[in-house]
Scaffold this motif. Structure first.
Motif, PDB file in Angstrom:
ATOM      1  N   VAL A 115       0.743  -1.169   0.165  1.00  0.00           N
ATOM      2  CA  VAL A 115      -0.072  -0.004  -0.099  1.00  0.00           C
ATOM      3  C   VAL A 115       0.981   1.276  -0.038  1.00  0.00           C
ATOM      4  O   VAL A 115       1.911   1.459   0.636  1.00  0.00           O
ATOM      5  N   LEU A 116       0.497   2.444  -0.562  1.00  0.00           N
ATOM      6  CA  LEU A 116       1.072   3.635  -0.838  1.00  0.00           C
ATOM      7  C   LEU A 116       0.151   4.473   0.322  1.00  0.00           C
ATOM      8  O   LEU A 116      -1.230   4.323   0.029  1.00  0.00           O
ATOM      9  N   VAL A 117       0.978   5.004   1.250  1.00  0.00           N
ATOM     10  CA  VAL A 117       0.140   5.964   2.092  1.00  0.00           C
ATOM     11  C   VAL A 117       0.331   7.331   1.573  1.00  0.00           C
ATOM     12  O   VAL A 117       1.509   7.741   1.306  1.00  0.00           O
ATOM     13  N   LEU A 118      -0.742   8.212   1.230  1.00  0.00           N
ATOM     14  CA  LEU A 118      -1.034   9.478   0.740  1.00  0.00           C
ATOM     15  C   LEU A 118      -1.719  10.104   1.691  1.00  0.00           C
ATOM     16  O   LEU A 118      -2.893  10.035   1.991  1.00  0.00           O
ATOM     17  N   ALA A 119      -0.774  11.265   2.467  1.00  0.00           N
ATOM     18  CA  ALA A 119      -1.804  12.116   3.344  1.00  0.00           C
ATOM     19  C   ALA A 119      -2.041  13.430   2.704  1.00  0.00           C
ATOM     20  O   ALA A 119      -1.143  14.129   2.042  1.00  0.00           O
ATOM     21  N   MET A 120      -3.301  13.841   2.839  1.00  0.00           N
ATOM     22  CA  MET A 120      -3.748  15.008   2.225  1.00  0.00           C
ATOM     23  C   MET A 120      -3.994  16.201   3.247  1.00  0.00           C
ATOM     24  O   MET A 120      -4.981  16.223   3.858  1.00  0.00           O
ATOM     25  N   THR A 121      -2.985  16.606   3.536  1.00  0.00           N
ATOM     26  CA  THR A 121      -2.793  17.929   4.623  1.00  0.00           C
ATOM     27  C   THR A 121      -2.180  19.076   3.751  1.00  0.00           C
ATOM     28  O   THR A 121      -1.438  19.050   2.970  1.00  0.00           O
ATOM     29  N   PRO A 122      -2.555  20.340   4.416  1.00  0.00           N
ATOM     30  CA  PRO A 122      -2.180  21.638   3.521  1.00  0.00           C
ATOM     31  C   PRO A 122      -0.618  21.850   3.902  1.00  0.00           C
ATOM     32  O   PRO A 122       0.066  22.796   3.513  1.00  0.00           O
ATOM     33  N   GLU A 138      10.923  14.141  -4.149  1.00  0.00           N
ATOM     34  CA  GLU A 138      10.640  15.551  -4.608  1.00  0.00           C
ATOM     35  C   GLU A 138       9.693  15.773  -5.611  1.00  0.00           C
ATOM     36  O   GLU A 138       8.879  16.754  -5.626  1.00  0.00           O
ATOM     37  N   GLU A 139       9.450  14.978  -6.545  1.00  0.00           N
ATOM     38  CA  GLU A 139       8.488  14.900  -7.789  1.00  0.00           C
ATOM     39  C   GLU A 139       7.274  15.076  -7.061  1.00  0.00           C
ATOM     40  O   GLU A 139       6.217  15.578  -7.681  1.00  0.00           O
ATOM     41  N   MET A 140       6.866  14.733  -5.996  1.00  0.00           N
ATOM     42  CA  MET A 140       5.422  14.616  -5.269  1.00  0.00           C
ATOM     43  C   MET A 140       5.309  15.663  -4.406  1.00  0.00           C
ATOM     44  O   MET A 140       4.237  15.754  -3.952  1.00  0.00           O
ATOM     45  N   ASP A 141       6.321  16.715  -4.134  1.00  0.00           N
ATOM     46  CA  ASP A 141       6.322  17.826  -3.226  1.00  0.00           C
ATOM     47  C   ASP A 141       4.904  18.729  -3.801  1.00  0.00           C
ATOM     48  O   ASP A 141       4.264  19.117  -2.936  1.00  0.00           O
ATOM     49  N   THR A 142       4.939  18.608  -5.014  1.00  0.00           N
ATOM     50  CA  THR A 142       3.726  19.489  -5.864  1.00  0.00           C
ATOM     51  C   THR A 142       2.792  18.382  -6.550  1.00  0.00           C
ATOM     52  O   THR A 142       3.325  17.698  -7.380  1.00  0.00           O
ATOM     53  N   LEU A 143       1.732  18.373  -6.167  1.00  0.00           N
ATOM     54  CA  LEU A 143       0.836  17.447  -6.739  1.00  0.00           C
ATOM     55  C   LEU A 143       0.275  17.464  -7.880  1.00  0.00           C
ATOM     56  O   LEU A 143       0.122  18.893  -8.448  1.00  0.00           O
ATOM     57  N   PRO A 144       0.192  16.574  -8.796  1.00  0.00           N
ATOM     58  CA  PRO A 144      -0.290  16.526 -10.232  1.00  0.00           C
ATOM     59  C   PRO A 144      -1.670  17.308 -10.185  1.00  0.00           C
ATOM     60  O   PRO A 144      -2.621  16.631  -9.324  1.00  0.00           O
ATOM     61  N   GLN A 145      -2.138  18.198 -10.898  1.00  0.00           N
ATOM     62  CA  GLN A 145      -3.174  18.713 -10.884  1.00  0.00           C
ATOM     63  C   GLN A 145      -4.338  18.240 -11.855  1.00  0.00           C
ATOM     64  O   GLN A 145      -5.564  18.627 -11.971  1.00  0.00           O
ATOM     65  N   THR A 146      -4.099  17.473 -12.605  1.00  0.00           N
ATOM     66  CA  THR A 146      -4.988  16.630 -13.496  1.00  0.00           C
ATOM     67  C   THR A 146      -4.836  15.123 -13.518  1.00  0.00           C
ATOM     68  O   THR A 146      -3.811  14.586 -12.970  1.00  0.00           O
ATOM     69  N   LYS A 194     -10.939  15.886  -6.370  1.00  0.00           N
ATOM     70  CA  LYS A 194     -11.855  16.609  -5.643  1.00  0.00           C
ATOM     71  C   LYS A 194     -11.159  17.086  -4.534  1.00  0.00           C
ATOM     72  O   LYS A 194     -11.537  18.209  -3.683  1.00  0.00           O
ATOM     73  N   ASN A 195      -9.964  16.547  -3.794  1.00  0.00           N
ATOM     74  CA  ASN A 195      -9.440  17.028  -2.595  1.00  0.00           C
ATOM     75  C   ASN A 195      -7.914  17.623  -2.669  1.00  0.00           C
ATOM     76  O   ASN A 195      -7.200  17.720  -1.922  1.00  0.00           O
ATOM     77  N   LYS A 196      -7.802  17.880  -4.067  1.00  0.00           N
ATOM     78  CA  LYS A 196      -6.350  18.272  -4.194  1.00  0.00           C
ATOM     79  C   LYS A 196      -6.069  19.590  -3.502  1.00  0.00           C
ATOM     80  O   LYS A 196      -4.882  19.743  -3.459  1.00  0.00           O
ATOM     81  N   ASP A 197      -7.179  20.335  -3.520  1.00  0.00           N
ATOM     82  CA  ASP A 197      -6.995  21.646  -2.976  1.00  0.00           C
ATOM     83  C   ASP A 197      -6.522  21.759  -1.637  1.00  0.00           C
ATOM     84  O   ASP A 197      -6.259  22.900  -0.970  1.00  0.00           O
TER      85      ASP A 197
END
Length: 222
Positions: free
Chosen positions: A44-51, A83-91, A144-147
């Motif tokens: 499993v890849l763990v992806l946290a969506m925090t600001p 580092e390529e995931m520091d900024t999330l893909p937008q599409t 929907k949660n990328k913001d």
């Protein structure tokens, strides 16, 4: 005239119990996709969506460590992609190469976790607008949660936070739905200092792994 009396040992103990009892977890909801009893996931890849990126790394590291300690192969998105995931893909088109990379490295699931203010401030804040919706797919949740990554909303103004975790199977890309399991937990904890962040993550990780073990979704090495 009343004189001030120092608290007795029993009084201090009671006060300490009252204070510490406020730092607890409560399972709000636990859902599993019907007819998945025979499904066994492996990695499993763990992806946290925090600001906040630093906080995101702490969440991913803590959850990955907890999963690994319980025999489940896991890695955080920042640790895996760098580092390529520091900024999330937008599409979604930009996400596809990353999903393909995961499949090449034998990841068959993604755990998306969001931490949002639940009580203590305006409940209509933009940061909470999507977290509790039911997402049928990993792609829908991501888009929907990328913001959430760019919001500047802090944690310190809330005394209850909700940690919402959705587990998606990326081995079912040809199926309409790939949401396997979701867990929503409320934490009575202010995430405004290093200690409280650490304690909040510890509380959630403990509850999370207990519920995940009951579901028996992953093949484990222990």
């Amino acid at each position: 005239m009343h004189r001030y009396r120092p608290l007795s040992f029993i009084g201090l103990s009671l006060l300490f119990f009252i204070i510490t009892s406020c730092s607890s977890t409560k399972v709000v909801s636990n859902w599993r996709k019907p007819d998945t009893e025979g499904l066994k996931l492996h990695k499993v890849l763990v992806l946290a969506m925090t600001p906040n990126t630093d906080f995101r790394k702490r969440v991913e590291d803590k959850l990955s460590e907890t999963l690994e300690q319980n025999g489940i192969s896991a890695q955080g998105s920042l640790a895996f992609f760098g580092e390529e995931m520091d900024t999330l893909p937008q599409t979604m088109e930009d996400w596809l190469p990353h999903i393909q990379h995961l499949e090449q490295e034998n990841f068959d699931s993604v755990l998306i976790t969001k931490i949002v203010g639940q009580e203590g401030k305006d409940s209509k804040s933009a940061i909470v607008r999507y977290y509790n919706e039911f997402f049928g797919s990993f792609k829908e949740d991501i888009m929907k949660n990328k913001d959430l990554y760019s919001e500047e909303e802090g944690f310190k103004d809330y005394y209850i936070h909700r940690v919402a975790s959705n587990l998606y199977c990326i081995c079912e890309q040809n199926k309409e739905e790939d949401l396997i399991w979701k867990l929503n937990v409320d934490i009575k904890q202010a995430f405004d200092s290093d200690y409280l962040v650490q304690e909040g993550l510890r509380l959630f990780s403990k509850q999370f792994i207990e519920d995940l073990k009951e579901e028996d979704i992953f093949v484990t090495s222990k």
